[in-house]
Design an enzyme around this catalytic site. Structure first.
Site, short mmCIF file in Angstrom:
data_model
loop_
_atom_site.label_atom_id
_atom_site.label_comp_id
_atom_site.label_asym_id
_atom_site.label_seq_id
_atom_site.Cartn_x
_atom_site.Cartn_y
_atom_site.Cartn_z
N ASP A 184 0.85 -1.19 0.00
CA ASP A 184 0.00 0.00 0.00
C ASP A 184 0.89 1.25 0.00
O ASP A 184 1.80 1.33 -0.82
CB ASP A 184 -0.98 -0.03 1.18
CG ASP A 184 -2.10 1.00 1.05
OD1 ASP A 184 -3.08 0.72 0.34
OD2 ASP A 184 -1.97 2.09 1.63
N TYR A 323 -2.69 11.27 1.34
CA TYR A 323 -3.25 11.24 -0.02
C TYR A 323 -3.18 12.64 -0.65
O TYR A 323 -2.93 12.77 -1.86
CB TYR A 323 -4.69 10.75 0.01
CG TYR A 323 -4.83 9.27 0.26
CD1 TYR A 323 -5.03 8.39 -0.79
CD2 TYR A 323 -4.75 8.75 1.55
CE1 TYR A 323 -5.16 7.02 -0.57
CE2 TYR A 323 -4.87 7.39 1.78
CZ TYR A 323 -5.07 6.53 0.72
OH TYR A 323 -5.19 5.18 0.94
N HIS A 375 -4.74 -7.50 -0.07
CA HIS A 375 -3.99 -6.26 -0.07
C HIS A 375 -3.06 -6.12 1.14
O HIS A 375 -1.99 -5.54 1.03
CB HIS A 375 -4.98 -5.09 -0.10
CG HIS A 375 -4.34 -3.77 -0.35
ND1 HIS A 375 -3.68 -3.46 -1.53
CD2 HIS A 375 -4.25 -2.65 0.42
CE1 HIS A 375 -3.23 -2.23 -1.47
NE2 HIS A 375 -3.55 -1.71 -0.30
#
Length: 397
Positions: A184, A323, A375
């Site tokens: 990630d 982000y 993930h």
């Protein structure tokens, strides 16, 4: 005086997790006072009411944070200041002096909780059926704005800066040669560490390789059809990415543009939990099965340890800002020149084909597709990841 201040800033201070009972009481009170909406009209509308209420029922009554706190405190935890910010990290040295130093980076919505299952097998391999030559010294930091690390009070803490901070951390710990692993956001960080190619960094391992070719990325961006000539493996990766960009990615858009707007995840534990578990479809389906009573990869405590850590540290919004800070494309090749090892888990956002990995990483030293896992590899399928890391870096010892 300046030298003394600099020396103090670079000190490595022991850290212990000690959450006041009043905070745990307040958490349970908030969970049990949740105001619920009506049930969804269609499963595609988001986290199912049944799932989140099952999570709330367990979280508000039977869940025990102190067990997680004890697991964390059983490990050597530290804080040190890097580039003006406190960085929390777990540092476990192997008893085997020839162990390979490795820094492991979590992602969002993860934390150091993700890596707890891999620590002893990697640092103490002879107790787990492996040999002393498989040993690692492990450094597992909390990213800025995450967990027990400091929250940046100014902009600029992007994945490039985090990667450079990790090199500083490893050198401060006395490691002159080391490897780096991540998934990630951790995968983005280690890729960019590979681009910087500090002389101390021998190689990287990623379980979310950045391999998507430009023509594929362009077609995905405009919602067009797949480029012609894809192999079966590449077509499968396309199908996964197409689903992700049409159905799953919008949480990232919100955090990438307006993270401060997410006040609800700072005020409501259930709002935070729903936001966290709705990351990608396969992880969400796994979590749904867990709260439906099945045991598979994760337990209810695994899931709530991570969510509770976010709540108690109030890092829902500070973690989301990464982000906003990021300026690189998640899945685009970064032109890493140092040795790279890739492990592909089938239920990840996309299962990167070997053909893409070979083009993206000019010095690919290992590639393997695992039979199971998604993930959050270290969290869901720790044994597979442990074996992958031993094999990946064998030639560098």
């Amino acid at each position: 005086m300046a030298e003394v201040a600099q020396q103090k800033a670079s000190e490595i201070r022991p850290f212990r997790v000690d959450i006041p009972e009043t905070e745990l009481t307040d958490l349970r009170k908030r969970i049990n006072a949740t105001r619920w909406p009506e049930q969804e009209n269609d499963p595609s509308q988001g986290v199912a009411l049944k799932t989140i209420q099952a999570l709330a029922q367990y979280w508000g009554t039977d869940y025990d944070w102190r067990k997680c706190e004890a697991k964390l405190n059983a490990l050597p935890n530290f804080i040190t200041e890097i580039d003006g910010l406190d960085i929390h990290f777990i540092h476990v040295r192997s008893k085997h002096e020839d162990a390979l130093p490795m820094i492991v980076t979590h992602g969002w919505p993860g934390s150091v909780v993700e890596q707890l299952k891999i620590i002893d097998p990697l640092t103490n391999p002879t107790a787990h059926g492996a040999s002393a030559s498989d040993a690692f010294h492990l450094v597992i930091p909390s990213m800025p704005g995450y967990g027990f690390s400091g929250k940046p009070s100014a902009t600029g803490w992007d994945p490039v800066r985090i990667g450079r901070a990790w090199v500083t951390l490893m050198k401060r710990l006395g490691y002159t040669k080391f490897v780096a692993q991540g998934g990630d956001w951790g995968a983005v960080v280690v890729d960019l560490m590979g681009v910087d190619a500090a002389p101390e960094l021998l190689a990287i391992h990623t379980n979310m390789p950045a391999t998507v070719p430009a023509e594929v990325a362009q077609a995905l961006q405009v919602g067009g059809p797949a480029p012609s000539g894809l192999s079966a493996e590449e077509q499968h990766a396309w199908d996964q990415l197409d689903f992700f960009f049409k159905r799953d990615v919008f949480y990232a858009f919100e955090m990438g543009t307006r993270p401060q707007t997410l006040y609800g995840i700072a005020d409501s534990p259930i709002g935070l939990a729903a936001w966290i578990i709705d990351h990608d479809i396969k992880s969400y389906e796994l979590i749904t099965r867990v709260f439906d009573g099945q045991t598979e990869g994760l337990t209810r405590d695994d899931i709530l340890d991570n969510i509770t850590l976010y709540w108690l540290t109030n890092t829902g919004i500070s973690s989301a800002r990464l982000y906003w800070e990021n300026k690189v494309a998640f899945f685009a090749p970064k032109q890493v020149k140092i040795p790279v090892a890739v492990s592909v888990f089938p239920d990840d956002i996309h299962a990167a084909p070997r053909s893409w990995a070979e083009k993206a990483y000019s010095n690919l030293i290992h590639y393997n597709r695992l039979p199971k896992g998604g993930h959050f590899a270290a969290w869901e399928q720790p044994q597979f990841l442990i074996e992958e890391l031993r094999v990946s870096f064998q030639s560098l010892r």
